[in-house]
Design an enzyme around this catalytic site. Structure first.
Site, PDB file in Angstrom:
ATOM      1  N   ASP A 155      -8.527  -4.907  -6.458  1.00  0.00           N
ATOM      2  CA  ASP A 155      -8.160  -3.781  -5.612  1.00  0.00           C
ATOM      3  C   ASP A 155      -8.600  -2.501  -6.307  1.00  0.00           C
ATOM      4  OD1 ASP A 155      -7.029  -1.829  -4.051  1.00  0.00           O
ATOM      5  OD2 ASP A 155      -4.997  -2.631  -4.111  1.00  0.00           O
ATOM      6  N   SER A 210       0.848  -1.187   0.000  1.00  0.00           N
ATOM      7  CA  SER A 210       0.000   0.000   0.000  1.00  0.00           C
ATOM      8  C   SER A 210       0.890   1.245   0.000  1.00  0.00           C
ATOM      9  CB  SER A 210      -0.966  -0.037   1.179  1.00  0.00           C
ATOM     10  OG  SER A 210      -2.019   0.883   0.996  1.00  0.00           O
ATOM     11  N   HIS A 267      -7.168  -5.645  -1.991  1.00  0.00           N
ATOM     12  CA  HIS A 267      -5.982  -4.972  -1.446  1.00  0.00           C
ATOM     13  C   HIS A 267      -5.170  -5.922  -0.568  1.00  0.00           C
ATOM     14  CE1 HIS A 267      -3.904  -1.170  -1.142  1.00  0.00           C
ATOM     15  NE2 HIS A 267      -3.910  -1.174   0.171  1.00  0.00           N
TER      16      HIS A 267
END
Length: 702
Positions: free
Chosen positions: A646, A561, A678
């Protein structure tokens, strides 16, 4: 052989838990003993991680003598999970598994004075409410709702049921064009058409129904005809709704916005719905940030909730507020704690509130004395993270984990005795048989001086049987969020102990932009992704590189991320420090990310504005620091990982980074998951992730 044995063990254990034995579904049916699990070499493996039971929600009986909780088990060969229910005494004795079925049992609670357990199960083909006796017998379906129940709560008198279910808010293509029933195109007319990992066609709504002990009737949608979410996607559950002690009102969390207005705002509010008049009151209208998770005090005189001050800033200080329901007076009661209130619970006397919050890399339990000027007292201590709170007599029942052990349930004394911290007792030992066979690496806290003269906490995790006379490959871990704490977290993917078990030293800094070190430290990252936070990363790895046991020629850098963004950015700025990179779900091109991500408030706040705002110096600095701008300086092998579901950071970011590396002649690899978001949630995909991760690191660092 080791992998095969563990795969078979994981399958057998889960098969038994899922009803794979001859007597499946009967309380008392045999389950494979955890002591049958054998791990060779005393080192953590991906298969060992996936063999572990994962403790879920906890519920204390009305007489406070028993605890019900759930455990999820995973089968790698079957590529699925199953969740079962356990019951034990509040001192941890007489712990029994009471369900052994092929279905998911979730959100267990005590009802009917503690004589029954309610739970959600997909036994009938959809998620419905069921009940059973505390020994697992007498299963009975209580609802037959046309759709899945996603959460529920009984009124204090047990005569009404509050539940969450989806309602359709968008017209489907087939409804618009009935003659094209097989058309797959999605017609989009406004923002928030996708969220997290789904195309948005509906919204969760809170429903209230009468409950006669056997079923529900007179179902009422509290948000009938409104296109809003309550609870809010993607994280909200039943904790965002609350019954008043009298059972005559329901407090709920809602952001009453849609489309573009929703996409750019975090301004949610707490609403109180009166069942008798069917009227709704907004009690937080003046606050422009998040207001979430209401809880009435047991005496019904107050309501508490978590509140962020600023609109569009989802990582703002999460404060605890209370309101006097008679006078309307509101008070910021967690002011003495300069970090987030991550969860809270009223004390039985309504005079104090327990909460959990992170400070200096640990999440502890605290108490706020409302009668003593909101005095905050820390109850627990140590290198742990506490999570979830419930009361049982003079004890707090909480989950706890660390970098060396997943969640177990503990009993914590509700008060301190003098200067000593509260007494703590472990109640569950779900994975003891696995931990007993593993050697864990030492976890050490180090404080380092940053380039601007501040002190930064960095966690260092050493390999098992660490030898200071050897030189070890070392990994810099870059945290995501970007404002998520590097606390004592336990992960089944980004697991520091499995990295250590592969003979890597891990360096995990609490760099600028993380909570638990004051508001100024937390906010230093906003609009400055390529600034001090990156200098902090260099500080952490450079300080550790001074140690004789760190091999400077075998340094790696990994993260997901914002951590993935960090990897891409560092790849263009690291001055040959690192020999291998791994970026998972990272941002590569910030201009595209600004337009691709669904929650525009996040991009607006963190990036400082849009890239076309040429007179906005913060935004221009942000986009000038986009990792894709520095690909000409890439010189190090890189592995890019991403999930195609995602919708927070689209998979084309990883594809573009991989393509750029290959076109530059840099060794690169791409791991794409068409069916993951994600995170990586499916067991076999999880095993694949770990194998690919360590194969890449071992190739370049060993």
């Amino acid at each position: 052989m080791k992998q095969v044995n563990l795969l078979l063990m994981s399958a057998a254990m889960t098969l038994a838990a899922c009803g794979g034995t001859k007597d499946a579904g009967q309380a008392g049916a045999p389950l494979i003993e955890r002591s049958d699990i054998k791990i060779e070499g005393k080192r953590m493996t991906p298969e060992a991680l996936w063999a572990m039971g994962r403790i879920g929600g906890v519920a204390v009986s009305p007489d406070e003598k028993q605890i019900a909780y759930t455990v999820a088990y995973y089968s790698v060969p079957e590529n699925k999970s199953n969740r079962e229910v356990f019951v034990m005494n509040t001192d941890g004795t007489e712990n029994k598994q009471i369900t052994r079925t092929p279905w998911q049992e979730n959100e267990v609670t005590w009802i009917k004075g503690g004589t029954k357990l309610a739970f959600l199960s997909n036994e009938s083909g959809s998620s419905q409410l069921w009940e059973m006796n505390p020994d697992g017998s007498g299963r009975k379906q209580l609802t037959q709702y046309d759709g899945d129940l996603e959460g529920y709560s009984f009124s204090p008198d047990g005569k009404k049921l509050l539940f969450i279910a989806q309602v359709q808010t968008k017209q489907s293509t087939a409804e618009k064009y009935p003659d094209l029933p097989k058309a797959t195109g999605i017609i989009v007319t406004d923002l928030m058409y996708k969220h997290w990992d789904e195309w948005v066609t509906g919204a969760p709504h809170p429903f209230v129904a009468d409950f006669d002990g056997n079923g529900i009737s007179n179902i009422k949608d509290i948000l009938e005809g409104e296109p809003y979410e309550s609870p809010m996607r993607p994280w909200g559950g039943i904790e965002q709704l609350a019954w008043s002690p009298a059972g005559d009102k329901v407090a709920y969390t809602c952001r009453k916005k849609t489309g573009l207005a929703y996409a750019i705002s975090t301004n949610s509010d707490i609403y109180i719905y009166d069942l008798a008049t069917q009227k709704t009151e907004n009690i937080t209208e003046e606050n422009k940030g998040y207001d979430t998770n209401p809880q009435y005090s047991p005496d019904g005189k107050y309501i508490a909730w978590q509140s962020m001050e600023r609109d569009g800033y989802e990582a703002d200080l999460n404060r605890l507020f209370i309101m006097n329901l008679e006078t309307g007076e509101k008070r910021f009661v967690s002011k003495a704690f300069e970090s987030n209130v991550d969860g809270f619970l009223w004390n039985k006397d309504s005079k104090s509130i327990y909460f959990i919050g992170v400070w200096h890399g640990e999440t502890q339990i605290y108490n706020i004395d409302l009668a003593a000027n909101d005095k905050v007292t820390q109850l627990t201590d140590g290198m742990y993270d506490y999570a979830s709170l419930a009361l049982a007599g003079d004890k707090i029942i909480a989950a706890r984990h660390s970098m060396s052990m997943g969640d177990e349930i503990y009993a914590v004394a509700a008060t301190r005795s003098g200067d000593a911290f509260a007494e703590v007792k472990q109640l569950t030992f779900e994975n003891k048989q696995i931990y007993d066979q593993l050697e864990m690496g030492k976890v050490e806290a180090r404080w380092m001086k940053t380039t601007d003269g501040k002190q930064m906490l960095t966690w260092v995790i050493y390999p098992p049987q660490f030898d200071p006379n050897k030189k070890y490959p070392t990994l810099l871990f870059c945290e995501g969020g970007p404002q998520s704490p590097v606390s004592q977290f336990w992960s089944y993917r980004w697991n520091f102990q499995i990295m250590a078990a592969n003979d890597y030293i891990i360096v995990a800094p609490n760099r600028r932009g993380l909570p638990g070190f004051g508001v100024e430290w937390n906010e230093a990252i906003s609009g400055d992704y390529g600034g001090q936070c990156m200098k902090d990363y260099f500080t952490a790895i450079d300080e550790m590189a001074k140690e004789p046991f760190v091999d400077n020629d075998r340094l790696g850098c990994v993260g997901a991320s914002f951590g993935g963004f960090s990897v891409y950015w560092l790849a263009g700025h690291h001055d040959k420090r690192f020999k291998a990179f791994i970026a998972h779900d990272g941002i590569f091109n910030m201009e595209m990310q600004y337009l691709e991500t669904e929650e525009k408030w996040f991009a607006n706040w963190d990036m400082g504005g849009a890239y076309w705002e040429k007179q906005n110096p913060v935004a221009q600095r942000t986009f000038a620091n986009s990792p894709h701008q520095f690909v000409d300086k890439w010189d190090t092998p890189i592995l890019c990982i991403h999930g195609e579901k995602d919708y927070r950071i689209l998979a084309n970011q990883a594809m573009a980074a991989f393509d750029a590396a290959v076109m530059r002649g840099i060794p690169a690899e791409l791991l794409i998951y068409p069916d993951e978001n994600h995170w990586v949630l499916k067991p076999q995909n999880g095993i694949l992730w770990q194998r690919t991760y360590f194969e890449w690191l071992d190739k370049w660092l060993k």
